[in-house]
Design a protein around this motif. Structure first.
Motif, short mmCIF file in Angstrom:
data_model
loop_
_atom_site.label_atom_id
_atom_site.label_comp_id
_atom_site.label_asym_id
_atom_site.label_seq_id
_atom_site.Cartn_x
_atom_site.Cartn_y
_atom_site.Cartn_z
N THR A 190 5.65 27.89 -9.03
CA THR A 190 6.75 28.40 -9.64
C THR A 190 8.06 27.29 -9.74
OG1 THR A 190 7.78 29.15 -7.59
CG2 THR A 190 6.49 30.73 -8.70
N MET A 191 7.79 26.23 -9.16
CA MET A 191 8.71 25.21 -9.42
C MET A 191 8.30 23.93 -9.87
SD MET A 191 10.83 22.65 -8.34
CE MET A 191 9.97 21.82 -6.90
N VAL A 192 7.13 23.35 -9.21
CA VAL A 192 6.66 21.99 -9.67
C VAL A 192 6.05 22.03 -11.04
CG1 VAL A 192 4.98 20.14 -9.10
CG2 VAL A 192 6.34 21.12 -7.32
N LEU A 193 5.19 23.06 -11.10
CA LEU A 193 4.27 23.31 -12.46
C LEU A 193 5.18 23.22 -13.66
CD1 LEU A 193 1.37 23.23 -13.04
CD2 LEU A 193 1.22 25.69 -13.16
N PRO A 194 6.16 24.18 -13.37
CA PRO A 194 7.08 24.49 -14.82
C PRO A 194 7.83 23.19 -14.96
CG PRO A 194 7.21 26.32 -13.20
CD PRO A 194 6.39 25.26 -12.70
N ALA A 195 8.33 22.46 -13.94
CA ALA A 195 9.19 21.31 -14.16
C ALA A 195 8.29 20.15 -14.65
CB ALA A 195 9.60 20.82 -12.73
N ALA A 196 6.81 20.31 -14.51
CA ALA A 196 6.07 19.09 -14.87
C ALA A 196 5.37 19.33 -15.91
CB ALA A 196 5.10 18.82 -13.72
N LEU A 197 5.84 20.60 -16.69
CA LEU A 197 5.17 21.06 -17.92
C LEU A 197 5.20 19.90 -19.08
CD1 LEU A 197 3.58 23.80 -18.19
CD2 LEU A 197 5.61 24.45 -19.36
N PRO A 198 6.23 18.95 -19.23
CA PRO A 198 6.33 18.18 -20.45
C PRO A 198 5.17 17.16 -20.08
CG PRO A 198 8.51 18.64 -19.69
CD PRO A 198 7.58 19.26 -18.85
N GLY A 199 5.25 16.68 -18.96
CA GLY A 199 4.26 15.60 -18.86
C GLY A 199 2.55 16.12 -18.89
N ILE A 200 2.67 17.57 -18.39
CA ILE A 200 1.25 18.06 -18.50
C ILE A 200 0.60 18.35 -20.05
CG2 ILE A 200 -0.21 20.13 -18.06
CD1 ILE A 200 1.58 20.60 -15.51
N ALA A 201 1.84 18.47 -20.60
CA ALA A 201 1.50 18.76 -22.36
C ALA A 201 1.22 17.46 -23.00
CB ALA A 201 2.82 19.41 -22.79
N ALA A 202 2.04 16.65 -22.44
CA ALA A 202 1.45 15.25 -22.99
C ALA A 202 0.10 14.72 -22.66
CB ALA A 202 2.54 14.10 -22.25
N LYS A 246 11.55 19.58 -22.83
CA LYS A 246 12.27 18.80 -22.23
C LYS A 246 13.89 19.42 -22.31
CE LYS A 246 10.16 14.23 -21.31
NZ LYS A 246 9.92 13.11 -21.86
N GLU A 247 13.99 19.51 -23.55
CA GLU A 247 15.53 20.17 -23.98
C GLU A 247 15.90 21.43 -23.11
OE1 GLU A 247 15.68 20.35 -27.97
OE2 GLU A 247 15.98 18.27 -28.27
N ARG A 248 14.73 22.27 -23.18
CA ARG A 248 14.99 23.45 -22.50
C ARG A 248 15.26 23.04 -20.97
NH1 ARG A 248 9.78 26.44 -21.91
NH2 ARG A 248 10.38 25.99 -19.72
N ILE A 249 14.55 22.29 -20.26
CA ILE A 249 14.63 21.80 -18.78
C ILE A 249 15.76 21.15 -18.68
CG2 ILE A 249 13.57 20.66 -17.04
CD1 ILE A 249 10.90 21.43 -17.89
N PHE A 253 16.82 23.21 -9.56
CA PHE A 253 15.91 23.17 -10.08
C PHE A 253 15.95 23.02 -11.37
CE2 PHE A 253 14.75 26.58 -6.65
CZ PHE A 253 14.24 25.60 -5.70
N PRO A 254 15.10 22.27 -12.37
CA PRO A 254 15.19 22.04 -13.76
C PRO A 254 14.81 23.40 -14.30
CG PRO A 254 12.97 21.21 -12.92
CD PRO A 254 14.09 21.52 -11.64
N LYS A 255 15.67 24.36 -14.12
CA LYS A 255 15.84 25.67 -14.63
C LYS A 255 17.13 26.30 -15.18
CE LYS A 255 11.97 27.38 -11.28
NZ LYS A 255 11.02 27.75 -12.17
N SER A 256 17.20 27.32 -15.71
CA SER A 256 18.69 27.78 -15.85
C SER A 256 19.27 27.96 -14.57
CB SER A 256 18.41 29.20 -16.86
OG SER A 256 17.99 30.05 -16.04
N ILE A 257 20.71 28.28 -14.69
CA ILE A 257 21.56 28.55 -13.79
C ILE A 257 21.27 29.81 -13.04
CG2 ILE A 257 23.96 29.03 -13.26
CD1 ILE A 257 24.68 27.15 -15.48
#
Lengths: 324, 266
Positions: A220-232, A316-319, B112-116
């Motif tokens: 729920t944290m690492v995977l979503p945050a690393a999504l741009p890299g995984i997509a690349a 990336k913009e979303r994150i 976290f790199p998520k929304s507020i």
């Protein structure tokens, strides 16, 4: 407080000339790469031009004939056929495009879950020593010459798969796709793993500190945050899967069929160029069409990379919150 | 609880006033003996400040209180830590349950790199709360508690990285508060912030005190003086002295405490 030594170090004035030469050199190297790519495209496309200009070529290989089903004999159903050397040459590209897509999609379906799973394990769960063992080994897979992978697929995998799954055709899209997947895994793995390990430890700590367990931190944290890299990594992998030649040449059966089945033989665009370019008559229609296939491959990979880049930027913009 | 757990310099307390006690805690990073025989009790609803020079073990001690040190490989701990008289290392059960009761705020803000919204909701979601209404309500409630609601209420779906440094740190405090902990551990929460943001954090601490037991590590002597009720001075892995903050700052019993507080070293 003053210091008697102030201003006494023997600094040298910086050379404008040297700076100019240095930045000039790196600028030239950047443009050389760009021009190189552009020239490759130009020279490949140049050989395909007769398809659009020469009436003699268009008689058998117009865009229309390459894309749509053709009726080759009176009373028979129209069909897509690639048979450049038959008495009545047939240049339908659909079997080749379909073959390339089948092989690449199977490769991705096989490779992405494995590679991303391995990346999660290596980055989040493996001990440091275990990780230092796994990572280089998977990356060595990238260094195996594709002809060796193809040979392995041709001799070992094809036989084993036929025994296990009972395939009618020993060499088929599935075998080629899985073998291709072996070549894609290290690409996706490396990029995805780097993306995950670059997530700062402080974020994992923060997630643990609100009561997440290790699994939740990863998912729920690492995977979503690393999504741009995984997509690349996935985009790079797909580019490789579409363009890879040797493995599919050896393991796909090379029959240009247009069936829906994933267990029939296929022939890919890249394998067609590789196997036929050596014997084609220079300047013939067949020659022009092969270059046209090359142009298509070039455009395909270009679009995939461009599309991947756009997706990447969106994520990336979303994150990072450059809200549009 | 025995009298032994209360340092002699502090006025005697009864166990109902104590939230956390550490007894004879020793801690090692590999061969590095980082904490030596630390015994300290922290009052319920009070602010306890841990002070001392860099490397004195105060942050290590803080992370013993929510078992955060366990996430670092090669570490070892002996001694006992009790939360409401329950040993948190033996027979406490799930460590994630402990951490929902003992929250933590870190030195560098680490949203976290998520929304507020998702930042604040994270702790609720990982602990199994799915009901949207409960989450929405809790997020608003918590952001208000962290004095952040008015600044972010119109941009809850924006990335947390759009906030300023001080706002990010208050968001991290909100994230920690969202799971309704009883104790809040703060590891130099304002050391990376400008004076105005620091003031806001300190105001927030003053506001939270009473409802929460707060333990704060700080390098800033004035900050310890302003926000805390009790101060413990750490030096070279040992807890040198602990007591009422006013007493520690005006009348320290130990020479080393006095030297540190008056700025003679540290």
């Amino acid at each position: 407080m003053t210091d008697s030594n102030q201003g006494t170090l023997p600094f040298k004035p910086k050379s404008k000339l040297f700076e100019g030469i240095g930045s000039g050199i790196i600028r030239v190297s950047a443009f050389t790469a760009l021009i190189g790519i552009f020239l490759i495209f130009v020279f490949i496309f140049k050989e395909a031009i007769p398809i659009f200009t020469s009436e003699a070529v268009q008689e058998t290989a117009s865009l229309d004939k390459m894309v749509f089903k053709q009726e080759f004999r009176e009373g028979r159903d129209p069909l897509w056929s690639w048979a450049p050397n038959s008495r009545q040459p047939k240049f339908s590209l659909m079997p080749l495009v379909l073959g390339s897509i089948k092989a690449a999609v199977i490769a991705m379906l096989f490779a992405v879950p494995l590679a991303v799973g391995a990346a999660i394990y290596s980055s989040e769960f493996a001990s440091k020593r275990w990780r230092e063992f796994i990572k280089p080994i998977i990356e060595i897979l990238a260094g195996i010459p594709s002809v060796v992978l193809g040979f392995f697929a041709l001799i070992v995998m094809a036989t084993v798969f036929r025994e296990v799954f009972g395939f009618t055709y020993r060499l088929n899209a599935f075998v080629a796709g899985v073998a291709l997947g072996l070549a894609v895994i290290p690409i996706v793995f490396t990029v995805a793993e780097d993306a995950m390990t670059s997530i700062p430890q402080s974020l994992r700590q923060a997630a643990l500190a609100v009561g997440a367990n290790k699994w939740q931190v990863s998912m729920t944290m690492v995977l979503p945050a690393a999504l741009p890299g995984i997509a690349a990594g996935v985009v790079l992998g797909f580019g490789r899967a579409i363009g890879e030649t040797m493995i599919v040449l050896m393991a796909s059966g090379n029959a240009p069929l247009t069936t829906a089945s994933l267990f029939d033989s296929i022939r890919t665009m890249s394998a067609t160029i590789a196997s036929e370019m050596g014997e084609v008559v220079v300047g013939s229609t067949h020659y022009n069409v092969l270059f046209f296939i090359g142009t298509l491959l070039f455009i395909f990979t270009f679009i995939i990379n461009l599309g991947g880049d756009l997706i990447l930027r969106r994520i990336k913009e979303r994150i990072q919150g450059k809200v549009t | 609880m025995t009298d032994m757990t209360t340092p002699p310099s502090a006025p005697p307390r009864t166990s109902t006033h104590i939230k956390i006690t550490a007894e004879t805690v020793d801690f090692w990073y590999g061969d590095n003996h980082a904490l030596r025989d630390v015994t300290l009790s922290m009052g319920k609803g009070k602010v306890t400040a841990l002070i001392g020079p860099s490397g004195c073990g105060k942050s290590t001690f803080l992370r013993c209180l929510n078992r955060m040190n366990e996430t670092i490989p090669g570490t070892r701990m002996t001694g006992t830590v009790r939360l409401d008289d329950r040993d948190i290392y033996n027979g406490f059960g799930d460590v994630s349950q402990l951490r929902t009761r003992v929250g933590m705020v870190f030195q560098k803000s680490n949203p976290f790199p998520k929304s507020i919204f998702d930042n604040v909701a994270y702790g609720l979601r990982v602990n199994g709360i799915k009901d949207r209404q409960i989450i929405t309500h809790a997020v608003e409630d918590t952001l208000k508690k962290a004095f952040l609601w008015d600044e972010v209420k119109d941009k809850l779906s924006h990335s947390a990285y759009m906030l300023s440094g001080g706002q990010q740190q208050r968001l991290c405090i909100a994230r920690a508060l969202a799971v309704r902990p009883e104790v809040l551990l703060m590891d130099e929460p304002a050391s990376a912030l400008d004076p105005i943001s620091t003031t806001k954090i300190e105001d927030l601490i003053a506001e939270l005190k009473g409802s929460y037991t707060i333990i704060i590590v700080t390098h800033n002597m004035q900050q310890a003086g302003r926000v805390s009720d009790k101060t413990a001075f750490f030096y070279e892995g040992k807890m040198v002295e602990a007591g009422e903050t006013t007493q520690i700052f005006t009348n320290p019993q130990e020479k080393r405490t006095e030297d540190y507080i008056t700025g003679r070293f540290g």
